[in-house]
Design an enzyme around this catalytic site. Structure first.
Site, PDB file in Angstrom:
ATOM      1  CG  HIS A  26      -7.394   4.655   0.822  1.00 29.41           C
ATOM      2  ND1 HIS A  26      -7.050   4.082  -0.064  1.00 29.41           N
ATOM      3  CD2 HIS A  26      -6.387   5.302   1.561  1.00 29.41           C
ATOM      4  CE1 HIS A  26      -5.745   4.346  -0.447  1.00 29.41           C
ATOM      5  NE2 HIS A  26      -5.349   5.233   0.547  1.00 29.41           N
ATOM      6  CG  HIS A  36      -1.974   1.104   1.235  1.00 34.38           C
ATOM      7  ND1 HIS A  36      -3.351   0.770   1.205  1.00 34.38           N
ATOM      8  CD2 HIS A  36      -1.890   2.357   1.133  1.00 34.38           C
ATOM      9  CE1 HIS A  36      -3.853   2.041   1.289  1.00 34.38           C
ATOM     10  NE2 HIS A  36      -2.971   3.093   1.364  1.00 34.38           N
ATOM     11  CD  GLN A  53      -6.759  11.447  -1.153  1.00 35.56           C
ATOM     12  OE1 GLN A  53      -5.514  10.884  -1.124  1.00 35.56           O
ATOM     13  NE2 GLN A  53      -7.402  11.229  -0.329  1.00 35.56           N
ATOM     14  CD1 TRP A  57      -2.874  12.504   3.966  1.00 34.88           C
ATOM     15  CD2 TRP A  57      -1.713  12.238   2.161  1.00 34.88           C
ATOM     16  NE1 TRP A  57      -3.629  12.709   3.334  1.00 34.88           N
ATOM     17  CE2 TRP A  57      -3.002  12.893   1.777  1.00 34.88           C
ATOM     18  CE3 TRP A  57      -0.877  12.218   1.132  1.00 34.88           C
ATOM     19  CZ2 TRP A  57      -3.504  13.057   0.614  1.00 34.88           C
ATOM     20  CZ3 TRP A  57      -1.435  12.389  -0.535  1.00 34.88           C
ATOM     21  CH2 TRP A  57      -2.676  12.994  -0.415  1.00 34.88           C
ATOM     22  CG  HIS A  70      -1.070   7.036  -1.768  1.00 37.68           C
ATOM     23  ND1 HIS A  70      -2.585   7.206  -2.063  1.00 37.68           N
ATOM     24  CD2 HIS A  70      -1.277   6.306  -0.537  1.00 37.68           C
ATOM     25  CE1 HIS A  70      -3.313   6.628  -1.178  1.00 37.68           C
ATOM     26  NE2 HIS A  70      -2.516   6.074  -0.299  1.00 37.68           N
ATOM     27  CG  ASP A  97      -0.689   5.334   3.604  1.00 35.24           C
ATOM     28  OD1 ASP A  97      -1.233   5.320   2.264  1.00 35.24           O
ATOM     29  OD2 ASP A  97      -1.413   5.925   4.749  1.00 35.24           O
ATOM     30  CD  GLU A 132      -6.181   7.064   6.000  1.00 36.85           C
ATOM     31  OE1 GLU A 132      -6.842   7.268   4.819  1.00 36.85           O
ATOM     32  OE2 GLU A 132      -5.002   7.137   6.485  1.00 36.85           O
TER      33      GLU A 132
HETATM   34  N1  17E Z   1      -5.014   9.471   1.140  1.00 36.63           N
HETATM   35  C1  17E Z   1      -5.779   8.993   1.854  1.00 36.63           C
HETATM   36  O1  17E Z   1      -6.775   8.999   1.860  1.00 36.63           O
HETATM   37  N2  17E Z   1      -5.047   8.413   2.976  1.00 36.63           N
HETATM   38  C2  17E Z   1      -3.770   8.146   3.193  1.00 36.63           C
HETATM   39  N3  17E Z   1      -3.475   7.558   4.090  1.00 36.63           N
HETATM   40  C3  17E Z   1      -3.044   8.812   2.153  1.00 36.63           C
HETATM   41  C4  17E Z   1      -3.701   9.516   1.058  1.00 36.63           C
HETATM   42  C5  17E Z   1      -1.418   8.677   2.312  1.00 36.63           C
HETATM   43 FE   FE2 Z   2      -3.449   5.121   1.792  1.00 29.19          FE
END
Ligand code: 17E
Ligand code: FE2
Length: 411
Positions: free
Chosen positions: A208, A55, A150, A313, A57, A307, A211
């Site tokens: 995702h 995982h 996103q 982030w 980006h 990540d 989170e």
């Molecule tokens: N975008 C997101 O939604 N969550 C993350 N942890 C990262 C990007 C890195």
């Molecule tokens: Fe992520």
């Protein structure tokens, strides 16, 4: 080529490994060299299947502070910072950063990457460029691409169409971000949408999911229920699931039954979510990591990902998954002897299951001769001393090497 004296996956006894035509041919004790065969003595060092980044980006990597730093350390401010950076994206910019980060990963023994690529961009520049990079880097890095919305699917203009277009551009996998959608109804609809999209196009799913430190964020139950009902099972992955940290135990008891029936995979990102979560707490502050120990004990497949590498982030990262495992073991309190010894599996074999690498992965005769040699005799030692990856072989070819590190007191 004959590699002698390898301690494969913490084995107590050394073996030899014969490689030819890019494949493992034979693995046994004391293999007699063939006339003229190249011999490499590994001197009882640890040999593991290659590391897998399950995982990350890649499209956002190496952009921290450009144009602004994330001051609050929250996921949501990260998304705002990235939105500003997105306006400046170009093919050249993405190509240069991804090449650089691929070399960072390779130097640390990583040979497989699942990258989420932001498709909430009407130009789809990142998606298009990443599909090109996937082919270009194929010999040194296997890259799997997740079309990742996103800024939401229902909450972003034309979100559904952008997802469909990303699939046409060659996504291997589709994602969603239910906790970021405007409403609970949108989050459920977004999950239904991506599951249908994956089923129609025979793709994997990696969401995702939840989170957020909101115990009412319940995308996971919807995702798992669809995975079960549509018989997509382990083709589906729930990433992050940090809200599970905050769920009440009675709800988790009920949920766990469904999770087991659904067969879905989990990816936890312990470095980044330790940093991003708990940001609205005063004290006590939640750790915000999903229940890795409990999921694993239930036989559910969980891997670890980095990540982010130096982006809005997460302001650190050098492509070494050792740091991810190290943090994961601490924050999830998995510090028993066997837990530590076997923890490489979070970034190797467990990740391979999530990525569906099948017979293309693993140290066994007939499989591609892809492996890493670490300057340690077992993974406990490798982890504790942050041992370098001395060599990384992909299908029989050496693609990265490091020197042993000496740290010596002068008394
Ligand atoms: N975008 C997101 O939604 N969550 C993350 N942890 C990262 C990007 C890195
Ligand atoms: Fe992520």
């Amino acid at each position: 080529m004959l590699f002698q004296n390898a301690l494969i996956e913490n084995a107590g006894k050394a073996v030899d490994i014969r490689v030819s035509e890019g494949k493992f041919q034979e693995i046994a004790e004391n293999i007699a060299p063939l006339p003229g065969e190249e011999i490499i003595d590994l001197h009882n060092r640890l040999v593991l299947p290659p590391f897998i980044e399950s995982h990350v980006h890649l499209d956002t990597c190496l952009t921290a502070g450009d144009p602004v730093w994330n001051m609050s350390g929250t996921l949501f401010e990260g998304i705002e910072c990235w939105s500003k950076r997105k306006d400046k994206l170009s093919r050249e910019d993405i190509r240069e950063r991804v090449h650089r980060v691929a070399r960072m990963y390779a130097a640390n023994g990583v040979q497989f990457i699942r990258t989420h690529v932001d498709v909430t961009d009407p130009s789809l520049t990142a998606m298009e460029t990443m599909a090109e990079l996937r082919e270009e880097l194929r010999d040194v890095m296997d890259i799997q691409i997740v079309a990742f919305p996103q800024e939401g699917i229902l909450s972003y203009p034309n979100g559904k169409q952008l997802m469909r277009d990303a699939v046409k551009l060659g996504a291997d996998c589709v994602g969603a971000i239910p906790h970021f959608e405007f409403t609970r109804e949108y989050s459920v609809e977004s999950l239904n949408f991506v599951m249908e999209l994956a089923a129609e196009n025979d793709l994997l799913v990696d969401v995702h999911c939840d989170e957020i430190d909101d115990e009412a964020s319940r995308g996971l139950e919807t995702l798992a229920a669809r995975a079960l009902e549509m018989q997509m099972f382990d083709r589906v992955t729930a990433s992050h699931t940090t809200a599970m940290h905050s769920y009440n135990n009675a709800y988790v008891l009920r949920l766990m039954r469904l999770l087991k029936m659904s067969g879905i995979n989990f990816v936890s990102n312990p470095l980044v979510n330790t940093h991003l979560q708990g940001r609205v707490d005063t004290y006590p502050k939640r750790r915000g990591i999903t229940r890795v120990k409990e999921l694993t004990e239930e036989g559910i497949n969980v891997s670890f990902g980095h990540d982010d590498i130096f982006d809005p982030w997460y302001p650190m990262g050098n492509g070494n998954l050792r740091d991810v495992v190290f943090m994961g073991l601490h924050v999830c309190q998995m510090m028993g002897y066997e837990d530590i010894m076997n923890s490489y599996r979070f970034v190797t074999t467990k990740a391979a299951r999530t990525l569906h690498l099948g017979e293309g992965y693993g140290i066994a005769p007939g499989r591609p001769a892809s492996f890493v040699v670490m300057d340690a005799k077992n993974y406990y030692e490798a982890l504790n001393y942050n041992a370098p990856v001395l060599a990384s072989y992909k299908a029989g070819r050496k693609i990265a090497q490091s020197s042993p590190v000496e740290r010596r007191a002068l008394f």
